[in-house]
Design an enzyme around this catalytic site. Sequence first.
Site, short mmCIF file in Angstrom:
data_model
loop_
_atom_site.label_atom_id
_atom_site.label_comp_id
_atom_site.label_asym_id
_atom_site.label_seq_id
_atom_site.Cartn_x
_atom_site.Cartn_y
_atom_site.Cartn_z
N GLY A 36 0.83 -1.20 0.00
CA GLY A 36 0.00 0.00 0.00
C GLY A 36 0.86 1.25 0.00
O GLY A 36 1.99 1.24 -0.49
N GLU A 37 0.33 2.32 0.55
CA GLU A 37 1.00 3.63 0.62
C GLU A 37 1.17 4.29 -0.74
O GLU A 37 1.62 5.42 -0.83
CB GLU A 37 2.39 3.52 1.29
CG GLU A 37 2.38 2.93 2.68
CD GLU A 37 3.78 2.73 3.25
OE1 GLU A 37 4.76 3.25 2.65
OE2 GLU A 37 3.91 2.05 4.27
#
Length: 350
Positions: free
Chosen positions: A316-317
């Site tokens: 993610g991120e």
Amino acid sequence: MTMRHFNIVPRDKSISAEAQHKIDYLNKPVGSLGRLESLARQICIIQHTLEPRLSCPSHIVFGADHGISDEHVSVSPKDVTWQMMINFTRGGAAVNMFCRQHGFKLHIVDMGVDHDLSAYGDIINRKVAYGTKNFLHEDAMTTEEFARAIDAGAEMTDMCHDEGCNILCVGEMGISNTSPSSIWMSLMGSIDIDKCVGMGAGLNTEGRNSKLSVLRRSIERFKNEHTTYTTEDIMRCFGGFEMVAAAGAMMRAAELGMIIMVDGFIMSACMLAASRMYPAILDYAVFGHCGDESGHRQMLSLMNAEPLLQLGFRLGEGTGALCAYPLIDSAVRMINEMGNFDNANISKYF
């Protein structure tokens, strides 16, 4: 509070044939640079020019917590959300490294982290609430909260655009957010929830089965209370503030004619939701990668999306999309910097 409307129009594809002609007459065999060629054509269409440019690339990370975490649908404790948000300000996360590597300006936005982050000046405070409600028992957010999250996402895009950005990447930080993403995929794609639920960030088989049970019961509650429902209802009743803000940022970016870089499972769910409301948004989307979360490839197929990378990411991120940026840059450089057969004095060899 009135729900914001976005004026997202399909791109004028009249330039497509001219762009393809330019690409075909670069000094190479037709089609020999594969996916870069279709990517360059897409960017030409988005910017409606045969000389596309990438300007001030920006990355926004929206953070928030989820009430559904109380049901232990994630192996990670909820405290990781606020701890990682602080880590972003210190430059120590993967997203920081990739932003530095590829020249992205990073914006960190608190949409609803269950922690007071006001002492950290590098975190933009747009907190709607200290996390959403537990959607096993009630809707995740109110209509007003949903509208505020959409507006905050759009505001962040405006800020990047005002700084000269024409290519936007969006990421998230929110423990348990694969759960709402799975439900969005299931309800928006008419796919049984079992095919939408993976291991998240490290669940074992027992944990995955428990998570699946929680999500099934959550969907049953929702359907019992909502005999008819819209995409907005699904987003509001199950989503996180960071996810709704991300969708708002994407929709505003399309409205402004920006390139939208789409990350993994959670951000693909946000693009899926946005595309259910505004199908033309997909004209602006470049899908960075296919992640390792179960169901991501099937979610991408709902949008006829062709991801640039498949590296087994599940962080993610926005990290997967950021890693794909050099390919976007290469596509733009190809159409702008390569010579054609005439100016290179090379005989056509195909």
